[in-house]
Design a protein around this motif. Structure first.
Motif, mmCIF file in Angstrom:
data_model
loop_
_atom_site.group_PDB
_atom_site.id
_atom_site.type_symbol
_atom_site.label_atom_id
_atom_site.label_comp_id
_atom_site.label_asym_id
_atom_site.label_seq_id
_atom_site.Cartn_x
_atom_site.Cartn_y
_atom_site.Cartn_z
ATOM 1 N N LEU A 1 5.794 2.850 6.731
ATOM 2 C CA LEU A 1 5.000 2.296 5.641
ATOM 3 C C LEU A 1 4.727 3.349 4.572
ATOM 4 C CD1 LEU A 1 2.431 0.165 7.689
ATOM 5 C CD2 LEU A 1 4.241 -0.697 6.200
ATOM 6 N N VAL B 1 5.907 3.140 0.654
ATOM 7 C CA VAL B 1 4.955 3.213 -0.455
ATOM 8 C C VAL B 1 5.345 4.309 -1.437
ATOM 9 C CG1 VAL B 1 2.576 3.821 -1.060
ATOM 10 C CG2 VAL B 1 3.013 2.207 0.799
ATOM 11 N N GLY C 1 -1.537 -3.764 -3.081
ATOM 12 C CA GLY C 1 -0.939 -4.063 -1.777
ATOM 13 C C GLY C 1 -1.451 -3.155 -0.680
ATOM 14 N N ILE C 2 -1.654 -1.894 -1.003
ATOM 15 C CA ILE C 2 -2.207 -0.953 -0.020
ATOM 16 C C ILE C 2 -3.613 -1.388 0.374
ATOM 17 C CG2 ILE C 2 -2.980 1.421 0.330
ATOM 18 C CD1 ILE C 2 -0.715 2.298 -1.532
ATOM 19 N N VAL D 1 -4.944 -4.427 0.290
ATOM 20 C CA VAL D 1 -4.880 -5.628 1.121
ATOM 21 C C VAL D 1 -4.463 -5.282 2.541
ATOM 22 C CG1 VAL D 1 -3.654 -7.801 1.481
ATOM 23 C CG2 VAL D 1 -4.436 -7.176 -0.811
ATOM 24 N N PHE D 2 -3.434 -4.432 2.663
ATOM 25 C CA PHE D 2 -2.943 -4.066 3.988
ATOM 26 C C PHE D 2 -4.025 -3.362 4.802
ATOM 27 C CE2 PHE D 2 -1.016 -1.001 6.890
ATOM 28 C CZ PHE D 2 -0.178 -1.820 7.631
ATOM 29 N N VAL D 3 -4.724 -2.411 4.182
ATOM 30 C CA VAL D 3 -5.760 -1.661 4.898
ATOM 31 C C VAL D 3 -6.918 -2.575 5.288
ATOM 32 C CG1 VAL D 3 -7.472 0.192 4.700
ATOM 33 C CG2 VAL D 3 -5.156 0.531 3.822
ATOM 34 N N VAL E 1 -7.023 -6.013 5.603
ATOM 35 C CA VAL E 1 -6.642 -7.023 6.601
ATOM 36 C C VAL E 1 -6.341 -6.375 7.945
ATOM 37 C CG1 VAL E 1 -4.927 -8.777 7.186
ATOM 38 C CG2 VAL E 1 -5.794 -8.630 4.852
ATOM 39 N N GLY E 2 -5.621 -5.268 7.909
ATOM 40 C CA GLY E 2 -5.325 -4.567 9.160
ATOM 41 C C GLY E 2 -6.587 -4.093 9.862
ATOM 42 N N SER E 3 -7.578 -3.650 9.087
ATOM 43 C CA SER E 3 -8.843 -3.191 9.669
ATOM 44 C C SER E 3 -9.608 -4.340 10.304
ATOM 45 C CB SER E 3 -9.694 -2.525 8.597
ATOM 46 O OG SER E 3 -9.057 -1.375 8.088
ATOM 47 N N GLY F 1 -10.512 0.011 2.586
ATOM 48 C CA GLY F 1 -9.586 -0.962 2.013
ATOM 49 C C GLY F 1 -10.215 -1.732 0.859
#
Length: 224
Positions: free
Chosen positions: A47, A51, A68-69, A71-73, A75-77, A105
């Protein structure tokens, strides 16, 4: 976009760079024999490299990469937090840590929102994203170490630090603004060379020049 991404990937993923990553993974697995952690590291590295390639691709709008970073952080959290509260509850996992990364995030998303609200202008160092700032500081460390041996050109620094020339130029722009690196006199027509200004190198100078900048960046999403 796709041709630009492929071209940047070829420029970044040099044989030396790929071999260094594979060597690190092989050593980690040889020492720990932990397949699960190794898989997580491979995912994180993949990842991270994706990036960085996207950021270095001129045809990609970095504002969307930034969002995008975030959102990923975030949602992943949340997924990690739910896992800690349910499946891993019996093991006593650190449920507070995914909560902290979720807040990070959200901060990244707010910072990305600021990017879209502001008029697109030449990006100054005071307006860089936190991740971009930390990346430049990390690369600056490599460039400073390389310049300890004496003045060098951009291609020489790129080869010695295993960075793209565009990344080296970002570091040089950042460091010359702060007085850490200066352009040395050279003959007309010859490639520009850069050298360290020893008076602006060291722990005290680093804190002085970057402490206020980092605080301003942390406050950026909340400024009106």
């Amino acid at each position: 976009m796709v041709p630009g991404f492929a071209r940047t990937a070829r420029e970044r993923l040099t044989i030396r760079h790929v071999l260094s990553i594979l060597a690190f993974l092989a050593i980690f697995y040889g020492v720990t024999r932990d397949v699960d952690t190794l898989g997580a590291i491979v995912l994180a590295l993949g990842l991270g490299e994706t990036v960085e390639i996207l950021r270095d691709t001129p045809s990609v709008d970095n504002r969307w990469v930034h969002a995008g970073i975030g959102v990923f952080v975030a949602v992943g959290s949340l997924a990690w937090f739910a896992y800690e509260l349910t499946i891993a509850a019996a093991t006593g996992g650190p449920a507070w840590f995914p909560g902290l990364t979720f807040l990070a995030g959200v901060w990244i998303l707010l910072d990305a929102r600021r990017d879209f609200l502001e008029e697109p202008t030449h990006e100054s160092h005071s307006d860089l994203g936190t991740s971009e700032m930390m990346l430049i500081l990390n690369h600056a460390h490599l460039v400073v170490d390389e310049l300890q041996a004496g003045p060098k050109t951009v291609p020489e620094l790129a080869e010695g630090c295993d960075l793209t020339e565009s990344r080296v130029r970002d570091v040089l722009e950042f460091a010359t603004d702060d007085g850490m690196i200066c352009r040395v006199s050279d003959q007309e027509g010859s490639p520009a060379r850069y050298a360290l200004d020893e008076s602006n190198v060291g722990g005290v100078a680093f804190v002085r020049s970057n402490g206020k900048r980092i605080l301003r960046r942390l406050a950026r999403p909340f400024r009106r």
